[in-house]
Structures are given as structure tokens and as C-alpha cells.
Design a protein around this motif. Structure first.
Motif, PDB file in Angstrom:
ATOM      1  N   UNK A 277     -37.865  45.036  20.241  1.00 23.05           N
ATOM      2  CA  UNK A 277     -37.229  44.181  19.236  1.00 23.05           C
ATOM      3  C   UNK A 277     -38.225  43.805  18.139  1.00 23.05           C
ATOM      4  N   UNK A 278     -39.438  43.444  18.554  1.00 22.42           N
ATOM      5  CA  UNK A 278     -40.443  43.028  17.568  1.00 22.42           C
ATOM      6  C   UNK A 278     -40.883  44.192  16.682  1.00 22.42           C
ATOM      7  N   UNK A 279     -40.816  45.409  17.210  1.00 21.38           N
ATOM      8  CA  UNK A 279     -41.226  46.561  16.410  1.00 21.38           C
ATOM      9  C   UNK A 279     -40.280  46.811  15.242  1.00 21.38           C
ATOM     10  N   UNK A 280     -39.163  46.072  15.231  1.00 19.51           N
ATOM     11  CA  UNK A 280     -38.263  46.191  14.073  1.00 19.51           C
ATOM     12  C   UNK A 280     -38.379  44.981  13.162  1.00 19.51           C
ATOM     13  N   UNK A 281     -39.411  44.173  13.394  1.00 17.61           N
ATOM     14  CA  UNK A 281     -39.670  43.056  12.493  1.00 17.61           C
ATOM     15  C   UNK A 281     -39.149  41.716  12.969  1.00 17.61           C
ATOM     16  N   UNK A 282     -38.456  41.718  14.101  1.00 17.38           N
ATOM     17  CA  UNK A 282     -37.900  40.474  14.619  1.00 17.38           C
ATOM     18  C   UNK A 282     -39.027  39.638  15.238  1.00 17.38           C
ATOM     19  N   UNK A 283     -39.087  38.346  14.897  1.00 14.80           N
ATOM     20  CA  UNK A 283     -40.176  37.516  15.415  1.00 14.80           C
ATOM     21  C   UNK A 283     -40.021  37.334  16.931  1.00 14.80           C
ATOM     22  N   UNK A 284     -41.109  36.928  17.544  1.00 16.84           N
ATOM     23  CA  UNK A 284     -41.095  36.774  18.994  1.00 16.84           C
ATOM     24  C   UNK A 284     -40.028  35.754  19.417  1.00 16.84           C
ATOM     25  N   UNK A 285     -40.000  34.631  18.714  1.00 13.44           N
ATOM     26  CA  UNK A 285     -39.043  33.581  19.049  1.00 13.44           C
ATOM     27  C   UNK A 285     -37.607  34.096  18.937  1.00 13.44           C
ATOM     28  N   UNK A 286     -37.350  34.776  17.844  1.00 10.34           N
ATOM     29  CA  UNK A 286     -36.018  35.326  17.599  1.00 10.34           C
ATOM     30  C   UNK A 286     -35.663  36.383  18.650  1.00 10.34           C
ATOM     31  N   UNK A 287     -36.656  37.194  18.996  1.00  9.99           N
ATOM     32  CA  UNK A 287     -36.424  38.248  19.990  1.00  9.99           C
ATOM     33  C   UNK A 287     -36.094  37.635  21.351  1.00  9.99           C
ATOM     34  N   UNK A 288     -36.820  36.577  21.701  1.00  7.24           N
ATOM     35  CA  UNK A 288     -36.538  35.903  22.970  1.00  7.24           C
ATOM     36  C   UNK A 288     -35.134  35.313  22.970  1.00  7.24           C
ATOM     37  N   UNK A 289     -34.737  34.818  21.808  1.00  5.04           N
ATOM     38  CA  UNK A 289     -33.394  34.259  21.704  1.00  5.04           C
ATOM     39  C   UNK A 289     -32.335  35.344  21.907  1.00  5.04           C
ATOM     40  N   UNK A 290     -32.578  36.491  21.291  1.00  2.68           N
ATOM     41  CA  UNK A 290     -31.636  37.603  21.459  1.00  2.68           C
ATOM     42  C   UNK A 290     -31.561  38.034  22.920  1.00  2.68           C
ATOM     43  N   UNK A 291     -32.717  38.097  23.572  1.00  4.32           N
ATOM     44  CA  UNK A 291     -32.747  38.523  24.973  1.00  4.32           C
ATOM     45  C   UNK A 291     -32.037  37.493  25.863  1.00  4.32           C
ATOM     46  N   UNK A 292     -32.229  36.223  25.522  1.00  5.55           N
ATOM     47  CA  UNK A 292     -31.544  35.173  26.279  1.00  5.55           C
ATOM     48  C   UNK A 292     -30.037  35.262  26.106  1.00  5.55           C
ATOM     49  N   UNK A 293     -29.612  35.449  24.864  1.00  8.35           N
ATOM     50  CA  UNK A 293     -28.179  35.575  24.616  1.00  8.35           C
ATOM     51  C   UNK A 293     -27.619  36.763  25.386  1.00  8.35           C
ATOM     52  N   UNK A 294     -28.379  37.835  25.392  1.00  9.57           N
ATOM     53  CA  UNK A 294     -27.927  39.031  26.115  1.00  9.57           C
ATOM     54  C   UNK A 294     -27.761  38.732  27.602  1.00  9.57           C
ATOM     55  N   UNK A 295     -28.662  37.904  28.096  1.00 10.67           N
ATOM     56  CA  UNK A 295     -28.675  37.566  29.521  1.00 10.67           C
ATOM     57  C   UNK A 295     -27.423  36.788  29.933  1.00 10.67           C
ATOM     58  N   UNK A 296     -26.996  35.871  29.072  1.00  9.38           N
ATOM     59  CA  UNK A 296     -25.847  35.023  29.426  1.00  9.38           C
ATOM     60  C   UNK A 296     -24.532  35.541  28.841  1.00  9.38           C
ATOM     61  N   UNK A 297     -24.638  36.581  28.076  1.00  8.09           N
ATOM     62  CA  UNK A 297     -23.508  37.102  27.323  1.00  8.09           C
ATOM     63  C   UNK A 297     -22.256  37.457  28.143  1.00  8.09           C
ATOM     64  N   UNK A 298     -22.409  38.079  29.307  1.00  9.95           N
ATOM     65  CA  UNK A 298     -21.202  38.482  30.034  1.00  9.95           C
ATOM     66  C   UNK A 298     -20.230  37.328  30.254  1.00  9.95           C
ATOM     67  N   UNK A 299     -20.745  36.140  30.522  1.00 10.86           N
ATOM     68  CA  UNK A 299     -19.836  35.003  30.700  1.00 10.86           C
ATOM     69  C   UNK A 299     -19.229  34.604  29.357  1.00 10.86           C
TER      70      UNK A 299
END
Ligand SMILES: Nc1ncnc2c1ncn2[C@@H]1O[C@H](COP(=O)(O)OP(=O)(O)OP(=O)(O)O)[C@@H](O)[C@H]1O
Ligand SMILES: [Mg+2]
Lengths: 322, 280
Positions: A277-299
Motif C-alpha cells: 500500500x505504501x509503495x503507491x504513496x499511501x501514508x502508513x497511517x492511511x494504509x493501516x486504516x485501509x487494512x483495518x477497514x478491510x479486516x472488519x469489512x465483511x460485517x
């Protein structure tokens, strides 16, 4: 009312009742907490019946309630009549924060052939919360539970589904986000008490910034319950070193002709995913947020309306930003 | 015009020396190809340019124009215009391709594009890459076939418009038709943006270079670039293989074995962070 025996028999709702100090439940030692929970259950609460009994037929119902200074919240029994289709929305918010323990006790009896969707969204502030929910599912009935926790204080969430009649189905999904100050303790159990019953627990909890999530999940299949099924998956994602989490999955099976399984784990953000994610310019904080959203997304994706999906996504986001 | 300058780069992983003094300069408008046997450090070079923290740079420098990028984080380098199409991109369930690319675009400060315009551009590019329509809404690389992942990397490149793109074996895993499609897309990207795009392609085969004609070809052996030339060097390699070069530069099996021994010694210390899929 024979049914009442099924339950852990209700909780006293006086908020001023001193039964345990706040400090004790803060303890991070699991076995200690467990012990205290058992004490709460077995000794300290006088047995009283819920103050309110509501009988529901097919339809959509809201149990929305605000916790304020004086009021403890719900202590109710809901009976869903036979052959009904019911959606129950239970949004509990605290507008006021204090040091008292607040209690919630909800018992739901789902009579045969009924189908119930139960969405519970908790937004507890700084109180210490003890929330007890027990659901009885009779023959050919089904309950689908979505439980979402945005809690800022100490919350003990005890959630139990008892599959009483043949072909009863219980699906339990939960997500919880813990940020600074949050101590979530979830004790979730699905008990198969009849043949051909099917239970499923899916739970994802995220902790950041000194937040803590402890998940105890139990699947129990009673003797003689042929062809019963009981599955559980519980995972905790920790976003930083200060965050805290633990998973204790338990399967108790007293019959041979059943299907059961569990998957559990506590993990940190996957470094390969973060790098990508970061290799596309997304900041670490933002990337963690995306990963978190992905984690809870199914519900979130399975919530019944788009409004609910969007507002929940927004809340996850803002909760992580705090 | 921009320049990516790599000077005397030495890189280790877990105590094992992989790059042993790489020198390379790429200017906008140039197309470089690096070839070389398996395990010589090509992907390592790509990852170190991008900023993968797994690797340790023990000596040397990498500059993008006047900026020393070794001091920057991965995301900062990407925002300066670096792009790496990875040999093995990660898959992330729960993040849609479309959301991911849009987040990347807005992170790179190119978010003046309206959502509708963005979707139209994404769909256009998906069409040009002959990818399936639903690729935008599928989870990032989740369940993608080898070739679909490669096309998805090129899709991102087309959407993000980097100044320097490193393509690590973008041709491997592509069927013959897909290679043509990717070749055409890259050719078009190069001709549209020739003066602002520098390319570094890592490949094992001449095939890709039939579509995209390199201005420079390099051969990497044992952590060094040992020969550089024009497109003819690649053609010569295709017929001769690496054996002659290995002899010429004294790369022997003994040295490879030495390397092996070093890596065995360090493998027990491998750190696994973030195993999110463990099951009991
Ligand atoms: N985590 C690691 N631990 C030990 N050795 C590693 C690690 N990662 C890479 N290497 C080694 O570094 C060397 C260079 O790997 P690299 O991936 O850069 O090769 P490559 O030139 O890209 O090869 P290929 O053509 O097969 O893609 C290899 O010998 C590889 O085994
Ligand atoms: Mg490689």
C-alpha cells in the motif's frame, strides 16, 4: 414459565449497587477476570426477573436507548412469537460518562419457525458497562446477530445463544474497535442443546493506541445432539505495540456425530500488505486504516441498509483517528 | 528531465551480501532493461530503490535528482514519482481495487479528479488492458491469477503516472495474447509520456523487448552489473546464455555454495511479523 430457567437469571439494575470495584475489572490477567465474571454470575447478583416483558410479531423494532446520569439501561425480556420475521435494532449510546457501573440485560426468546435479525451497536463512553444478552432459539427458528462495539471505557459483553430446538440456527458476527482507554472483554457462547442445530461465531476486534480487546469464545455441543454444527473464528488485529489483545477459543463437545471447528489468532498488521500500500504513496497511517477497514469489512458489507454501512464505516474511521 | 542515480550500492539481507556495488543512471525518456540469472539480485535492486525495509543498505547512494531517497520512507518515494510493479504483489482481502487506487491517487496529491471522472478513467484503462470489468470492484489481487496480477500492476501504473517505473518481470505469467496487450499498453504509455517517464524493466526474455525497445540493456551477475549495451546485448544473451559471461567474470559454483552456507546460518532468525492467517 419454565423458560426462565434457561437463563442466567437476570441482573439487578440498581446502578448504585456496589458489587465489585471498578479497579478490579481493569485487571489484565485473564484468569482473574474470568474468576470475577463467574463471581458476578454466581454469587453477587440477586436473582430478579427482568422488569419488562415485550412480545413481538413480525416487523421492525428499535430499542434505541440513551444512557444518562440517572438511568441504567435496559433490563428486558423480548418474546418473538411463533412464525414471525423480526428485525431488532438496538442502538445504545451514552451521552454522559461517570464512574458507575451500568448494566444491561436483554433476554430474547425466539419461538419456533421465527427468523430474527438483531443488530446491536454499542457506543459506550467512560462508564464501566456490564452487558448481558441471552437468546433462546426454538425449533426451526433462526437468529442472525450483528454486534458492533465503539466503546471508550471498560465493557464486559456477555453474549449467549442457546439453540434449543431441532434445526435452530444461530449466527453471531461482531466487530469491535478499541482505542485509548477502551477495554473490551467479550464473552460469547453458542450452545447446541438439540440435534441438527447450527451455530457460527465470527468475531474481529481491532486495537490501537493502548486499547485492549479480550475475546473468549465458547462453542458447546450437548450430549445426544446428532448432526449439530458449531464453528467459530475470532481474530484480533493490533495496530501498534501499545495495543493489547487476546483470544481464547474453546470448543466443548459431548457428542461424536457433530461438525465443529475454530480458527483464532492475534496478529499485527502484515508488513507485506503495508509495504504494498505504501509503495503507491499511501501514508502508513492511511494504509493501516485501509487494512483495518478491510479486516472488519465483511460485517459492515452485510449490514441491511446502505445508510448503516456508510455510517458504520465513518464511525470506524473516526474511532481510529481519535 | 529527471534522473535516478544509483551509486556503488551494496545491500545485505540477514547478513547475506546480495548487491555488491551497483552503478546505474536512468534518465526520463530512457528505457533500461536488466537481465540476469535467477537469484543475482535484480528484484533486490528494485525493492531497495522502492524502499523495502527488509533489506539493509551497507554502502552506496540512490538519488532522485538532488534528493537522497535512501533517507525516505516507501510512501514518500512513491509520492516523488517512483513506481514498482512487483514480481509478487500482495493480496489484501477487504480493500477493493478501485478504493485502493483512488486512495493512492489522492495520497499522491492528484485528487483534483472527480469521482465520476476517476471511475471513467479506471474503466477505460481496464478496457485497454482487456481485463475483466469486475476487476475494479474485486478485492486487491485477492484470487487474481498470475497474469491478472501483472495486468493489475500495469493498471496502477497507468492510473498513477509515475516518473520512474520499475517493472519486475511484468512478462512472467502472461499468456501470449496478454503479453501483446501489456506490450501495447506500455508502448502507448511511453509514447504519450516519453519525456517524463523513465523505465527500468527486469526480464528474462527477449519477447518483452520486442514490444518495448530498450535504449539500454544491462546484465547482472552475482550482485553487480557486469555488462551494459544497447538492444543487441539482449539478443546476444538470448542465443548465448549466461555461461560465457559467468566464466568471464569468474562466477563459479563454489561462490554460490558459500552464499548458501551464509543463508542457512541466518534463516533461524527470520522474523515473521503479521501472520494474519494462522489457523489452529
Ligand atoms: N529474506 C531473505 N533471506 C535470505 N536470502 C534472501 C532473502 N530474500 C532474498 N534472498 C536472496 O537474495 C538473492 C537475490 O534475490 P532476488 O530476488 O533479488 O533475485 P532475482 O535476481 O530477482 O532472481 P529471479 O530472477 O529468480 O527473480 C537470492 O539468492 C535470494 O535467495
Ligand atoms: Mg526477481
Amino acid at each position: 414459565m419454565k423458560r426462565v430457567d434457561y437463563f442466567f437469571k437476570g441482573i439487578k439494575i440498581d446502578p448504585n449497587e456496589k458489587f465489585i470495584s471498578n479497579e478490579k475489572i481493569v485487571s489484565v490477567n485473564n484468569s482473574e477476570i474470568k474468576e470475577e465474571i463467574n463471581q458476578i454470575k454466581n454469587n453477587l447478583f440477586p436473582i430478579i426477573n427482568p422488569v419488562k416483558v415485550i412480545t413481538l410479531k413480525s416487523g421492525e423494532y428499535h430499542l434505541t436507548q440513551i444512557i444518562d446520569k440517572d438511568k441504567t439501561f435496559k433490563n428486558i425480556r423480548i418474546i418473538i412469537k411463533e412464525n414471525s420475521k423480526v428485525k431488532l435494532y438496538d442502538f445504545t449510546k451514552s451521552t454522559y460518562s461517570d464512574k458507575n457501573m451500568h448494566f444491561s440485560n436483554i433476554e430474547i426468546i425466539i419461538e419456533k419457525e421465527s427468523k430474527v435479525y438483531y443488530l446491536k451497536i454499542d457506543e459506550f463512553k467512560n462508564e464501566t458497562i456490564y452487558s448481558n444478552t441471552e437468546i433462546e432459539v426454538e425449533e426451526n427458528a433462526q437468529v442472525d446477530v450483528d454486534l458492533i462495539g465503539f466503546n471508550q471505557g471498560k465493557t464486559f459483553n456477555n453474549f449467549k445463544i442457546n439453540l434449543r430446538g431441532k434445526h435452530a440456527v444461530g449466527n453471531f458476527k461482531a466487530i469491535a474497535i478499541a482505542n485509548q482507554g477502551t477495554e473490551n472483554l467479550y464473552e460469547v457462547a453458542i450452545n447446541n442443546y438439540a440435534p441438527l442445530t447450527k451455530g457460527d461465531i465470527w468475531q474481529k476486534a481491532v486495537a490501537t493506541n493502548k486499547g485492549s480487546n479480550q475475546l473468549f469464545t465458547t462453542g458447546f455441543i450437548a450430549p445426544k445432539c446428532s448432526k449439530a454444527e458449531n464453528y467459530q473464528e475470532s481474530r484480533v488485529l493490533l495496530l501498534d505495540d501499545a495495543a493489547n489483545g487476546d483470544v481464547s477459543p474453546i470448543l466443548l463437545i459431548e457428542h461424536h456425530d457433530v461438525l465443529a471447528g475454530h480458527a483464532a489468532g492475534v496478529s499485527r498488521v502484515n508488513s507485506d500488505e503495508l509495504y504494498y500500500l505504501m509503495s503507491r504513496g499511501i501514508t502508513k497511517h492511511e494504509a493501516e486504516k485501509l487494512i483495518t477497514l478491510a479486516f472488519v469489512r465483511p460485517l459492515i458489507d452485510s449490514l441491511p441498509t446502505e445508510e448503516l454501512q456508510e455510517s458504520t464505516l465513518l464511525k470506524v474511521n473516526s474511532f481510529l483517528n481519535n | 528531465m529527471k534522473q535516478l542515480i544509483i551509486k556503488d550500492l551494496h545491500v545485505e539481507i540477514e547478513g547475506k551480501k546480495i548487491l555488491k556495488g551497483v552503478n546505474l543512471t536512468i534518465k526520463s525518456g530512457e528505457i533500461h532493461a536488466i537481465m540476469g540469472p535467477n537469484g543475482t539480485g535484480k528484484s533486490t535492486l528494485a525493492a531497495v530503490i522502492m524502499g523495502d525495509q527488509k533489506y539493509t543498505v551497507t554502502a552506496g547512494e540512490i538519488h532522485l535528482d538532488s534528493e537522497n531517497i535512501l533517507e525516505l520512507e516507501v510512501d514518500q518515494r512513491a509520492r516523488l514519482g517512483l513506481f514498482l510493479a512487483m514480481q509478487y504483489p500482495a493480496a489484501i482481502s477487504g480493500i477493493t481495487n478501485s478504493d485502493f487506487i483512488r486512495s493512492a491517487i489522492s495520497a499522491q496529491g492528484k485528487n483534483d479528479e472527480s469521482l465520476i471522472k476517476y471511475i471513467r478513467r479506471l474503466e477505460n484503462n481496464i478496457g485497454e488492458l482487456k481485463m475483466q470489468r469486475d476487476m475494479a470492484n474485486r478485492y486487491l489481487n485477492e484470487g487474481f491469477s498470475g497474469g491478472e496480477k501483472k495486468r493489475n500492476e500495469i493498471l496502477q501504473m497507468k492510473m498513477l503516472k509515475p516518473n520512474f517505473a520499475i517493472l519486475d518481470e511484468i512478462d512472467s505469467g502472461l499468456d501470449i495474447d496478454a503479453l501483446t496487450v501489456v506490450g501495447q499498453n506500455l508502448t502507448e504509455e511511453i509514447s504519450n509520456r516519453s519525456s517524463e517517464l523513465g523505465l527500468l524493466m527486469i526480464t528474462h526474455y527477449q519477447r518483452l523487448l520486442d514490444y518495448i525497445h530498450p535504449t539500454h540493456v544491462h546484465v547482472m551477475l552475482d550482485g553487480r552489473i557486469v555488462e551494459s549495451g544497447d538492444a543487441n546485448l539482449a539478443k546476444k544473451l538470448e542465443t548465448d546464455g549466461y555461461e560465457k559471461l559467468k566464466d568471464k567474470y569468474g562466477i563459479t559454483e563454489i561462490e554460490e555454495e558459500e552464499n548458501k552456507r551464509v543463508s542457512i546460518g541466518s534463516c533461524a532468525t527470520a522474523v515473521g511479523v503479521g501472520a494474519s492467517n494462522e489457523k489452529s
